[in-house]
Design a protein around this motif. Structure first.
Motif, PDB file in Angstrom:
ATOM      1  N   SER A  90       0.835  -1.203   0.000  1.00  0.00           N
ATOM      2  CA  SER A  90       0.000   0.000   0.000  1.00  0.00           C
ATOM      3  C   SER A  90       0.870   1.254   0.000  1.00  0.00           C
ATOM      4  O   SER A  90       0.544   2.248  -0.664  1.00  0.00           O
ATOM      5  CB  SER A  90      -0.919   0.003   1.229  1.00  0.00           C
ATOM      6  OG  SER A  90      -1.848  -1.064   1.166  1.00  0.00           O
ATOM      7  N   MET A  91       1.977   1.221   0.728  1.00  0.00           N
ATOM      8  CA  MET A  91       2.887   2.371   0.743  1.00  0.00           C
ATOM      9  C   MET A  91       3.479   2.617  -0.633  1.00  0.00           C
ATOM     10  O   MET A  91       3.626   3.751  -1.079  1.00  0.00           O
ATOM     11  CB  MET A  91       3.994   2.138   1.767  1.00  0.00           C
ATOM     12  CG  MET A  91       3.532   2.140   3.212  1.00  0.00           C
ATOM     13  SD  MET A  91       4.856   1.709   4.382  1.00  0.00           S
ATOM     14  CE  MET A  91       5.948   3.129   4.188  1.00  0.00           C
TER      15      MET A  91
ATOM     16  N   THR B 117      -4.870   1.587   4.008  1.00  0.00           N
ATOM     17  CA  THR B 117      -4.531   2.624   3.031  1.00  0.00           C
ATOM     18  C   THR B 117      -4.208   3.941   3.722  1.00  0.00           C
ATOM     19  O   THR B 117      -3.227   4.618   3.368  1.00  0.00           O
ATOM     20  CB  THR B 117      -5.700   2.820   2.053  1.00  0.00           C
ATOM     21  OG1 THR B 117      -5.964   1.582   1.376  1.00  0.00           O
ATOM     22  CG2 THR B 117      -5.376   3.899   1.034  1.00  0.00           C
ATOM     23  N   THR B 118      -5.032   4.311   4.714  1.00  0.00           N
ATOM     24  CA  THR B 118      -4.797   5.550   5.450  1.00  0.00           C
ATOM     25  C   THR B 118      -3.464   5.512   6.177  1.00  0.00           C
ATOM     26  O   THR B 118      -2.701   6.488   6.180  1.00  0.00           O
ATOM     27  CB  THR B 118      -5.929   5.795   6.458  1.00  0.00           C
ATOM     28  OG1 THR B 118      -7.171   5.899   5.755  1.00  0.00           O
ATOM     29  CG2 THR B 118      -5.696   7.080   7.238  1.00  0.00           C
TER      30      THR B 118
ATOM     31  N   ARG C 130       0.033   7.853   5.836  1.00  0.00           N
ATOM     32  CA  ARG C 130       0.668   8.545   6.966  1.00  0.00           C
ATOM     33  C   ARG C 130       2.132   8.143   7.125  1.00  0.00           C
ATOM     34  O   ARG C 130       2.988   8.983   7.418  1.00  0.00           O
ATOM     35  CB  ARG C 130      -0.112   8.251   8.260  1.00  0.00           C
ATOM     36  CG  ARG C 130      -1.505   8.832   8.249  1.00  0.00           C
ATOM     37  CD  ARG C 130      -2.241   8.556   9.532  1.00  0.00           C
ATOM     38  NE  ARG C 130      -3.546   9.196   9.533  1.00  0.00           N
ATOM     39  CZ  ARG C 130      -4.402   9.168  10.557  1.00  0.00           C
ATOM     40  NH1 ARG C 130      -4.077   8.513  11.647  1.00  0.00           N
ATOM     41  NH2 ARG C 130      -5.557   9.773  10.475  1.00  0.00           N
ATOM     42  N   LEU C 131       2.419   6.874   6.936  1.00  0.00           N
ATOM     43  CA  LEU C 131       3.797   6.412   7.074  1.00  0.00           C
ATOM     44  C   LEU C 131       4.692   6.998   5.984  1.00  0.00           C
ATOM     45  O   LEU C 131       5.843   7.354   6.242  1.00  0.00           O
ATOM     46  CB  LEU C 131       3.851   4.884   7.051  1.00  0.00           C
ATOM     47  CG  LEU C 131       3.231   4.171   8.259  1.00  0.00           C
ATOM     48  CD1 LEU C 131       3.381   2.665   8.110  1.00  0.00           C
ATOM     49  CD2 LEU C 131       3.868   4.642   9.564  1.00  0.00           C
TER      50      LEU C 131
ATOM     51  N   LEU D 242      -1.591  12.579  11.422  1.00  0.00           N
ATOM     52  CA  LEU D 242      -0.768  13.367  10.498  1.00  0.00           C
ATOM     53  C   LEU D 242      -1.654  14.146   9.526  1.00  0.00           C
ATOM     54  O   LEU D 242      -1.177  14.665   8.532  1.00  0.00           O
ATOM     55  CB  LEU D 242       0.163  12.449   9.698  1.00  0.00           C
ATOM     56  CG  LEU D 242       1.174  11.659  10.518  1.00  0.00           C
ATOM     57  CD1 LEU D 242       2.012  10.802   9.590  1.00  0.00           C
ATOM     58  CD2 LEU D 242       2.068  12.587  11.309  1.00  0.00           C
ATOM     59  N   GLU D 243      -2.927  14.238   9.802  1.00  0.00           N
ATOM     60  CA  GLU D 243      -3.843  14.812   8.842  1.00  0.00           C
ATOM     61  C   GLU D 243      -3.552  16.288   8.571  1.00  0.00           C
ATOM     62  O   GLU D 243      -3.883  16.824   7.524  1.00  0.00           O
ATOM     63  CB  GLU D 243      -5.278  14.640   9.327  1.00  0.00           C
ATOM     64  CG  GLU D 243      -5.724  13.173   9.361  1.00  0.00           C
ATOM     65  CD  GLU D 243      -7.101  12.992   9.965  1.00  0.00           C
ATOM     66  OE1 GLU D 243      -7.633  14.005  10.485  1.00  0.00           O
ATOM     67  OE2 GLU D 243      -7.645  11.888   9.926  1.00  0.00           O
ATOM     68  N   ASP D 244      -2.949  16.967   9.571  1.00  0.00           N
ATOM     69  CA  ASP D 244      -2.706  18.401   9.420  1.00  0.00           C
ATOM     70  C   ASP D 244      -1.400  18.710   8.725  1.00  0.00           C
ATOM     71  O   ASP D 244      -1.080  19.875   8.484  1.00  0.00           O
ATOM     72  CB  ASP D 244      -2.725  19.074  10.792  1.00  0.00           C
ATOM     73  CG  ASP D 244      -4.095  18.980  11.443  1.00  0.00           C
ATOM     74  OD1 ASP D 244      -5.088  18.916  10.693  1.00  0.00           O
ATOM     75  OD2 ASP D 244      -4.172  18.963  12.697  1.00  0.00           O
TER      76      ASP D 244
END
Length: 227
Positions: free
Chosen positions: A81-82, A187-188, A192-193, A224-226
């Motif tokens: 996924s990454m 996936t999310t 983030r990673l 890490l959304e911001d």
């Protein structure tokens, strides 16, 4: 075998690496063995640049990270996924079931280590605790993170969340909770990673690994959304 140090290798121009943990990785484009295997470890890499990038470009930005954990299947899926993420850099995800890594293996500089703990397996936690002893203190300046999977099924957990929280606090490193068996969360988490890896590799102007560490530790439920 030896302690894994963040400055074992000199920085490579426009490169970054992430270390993770699993014995094998599902193949996407290429899989390369990390030399002799007294301790299992392989590398999954994608040598593609961002879509539309000129083929004559000679400088390739490389992201390289390490995942460490006992759940081969889940980590293979996470690594895949990454690699699917749209990234301007070449991305390499190294998987190892445990540390230390083989000493006589030619590997790139590692920019981020993620220790994966399965909340349904006490052995998974024990493996991470033993592996941590082989990581040099310099890595804990923002280049180590913990990922606890299985958090969505508390009734099946054999490890209490607080145990992993205390472990992350002891090593002053960020902790992320998710359930890698659920595709949406997987996936999310991959997104983030990859973002964490870009920051730890110095590919995000104005944000350092220590900035990231401070941000993630500012909340009990880091995000890490911001970024």
């Amino acid at each position: 075998m030896s302690v894994l140090r963040s400055l074992d290798k000199l920085p490579v121009l426009n490169t970054a690496t992430i270390l993770g943990g699993s014995e094998e990785v599902g193949q996407r484009r290429s899989v390369c063995k990390l030399g002799p295997q007294p301790v299992p470890g392989r590398v999954l890499s994608v040598n593609g640049l961002r879509r539309g990038c000129c083929a004559q470009v000679s400088i390739v930005r490389l992201l390289s990270g390490q995942l460490v954990g006992t759940d081969d299947g889940l980590l293979q899926q996470l690594a895949s996924s990454m690699l699917k993420e749209d990234c301007a850099s070449e991305l390499k995800v190294h998987l190892a079931k445990s540390l230390p890594l083989p000493f006589n293996v030619n590997r790139p500089r590692i920019d981020l280590i993620i220790f994966v703990v399965n909340l349904h397996s006490k052995y998974s936690l024990q493996n991470v605790e033993e592996s941590l002893r082989h990581v040099d203190a310099t890595f804990f300046l923002g280049k180590v993170g913990f990922l606890a999977t299985g958090a969505g099924r508390d009734s099946h957990c054999s490890i209490h969340r607080n145990t992993v929280v205390k472990l992350a606090h002891t090593y002053r490193s960020p902790l992320l909770f998710c359930d890698l068996e659920m595709e949406g969360f997987q996936t999310t988490m991959a997104q983030r990673l990859v973002r964490m890896l870009q920051i730890c590799a110095g590919h995000v102007p104005g944000v350092s690994a220590l900035n990231l560490l401070s941000l993630l530790r500012s909340s009990e439920n880091p995000s890490l959304e911001d970024l």
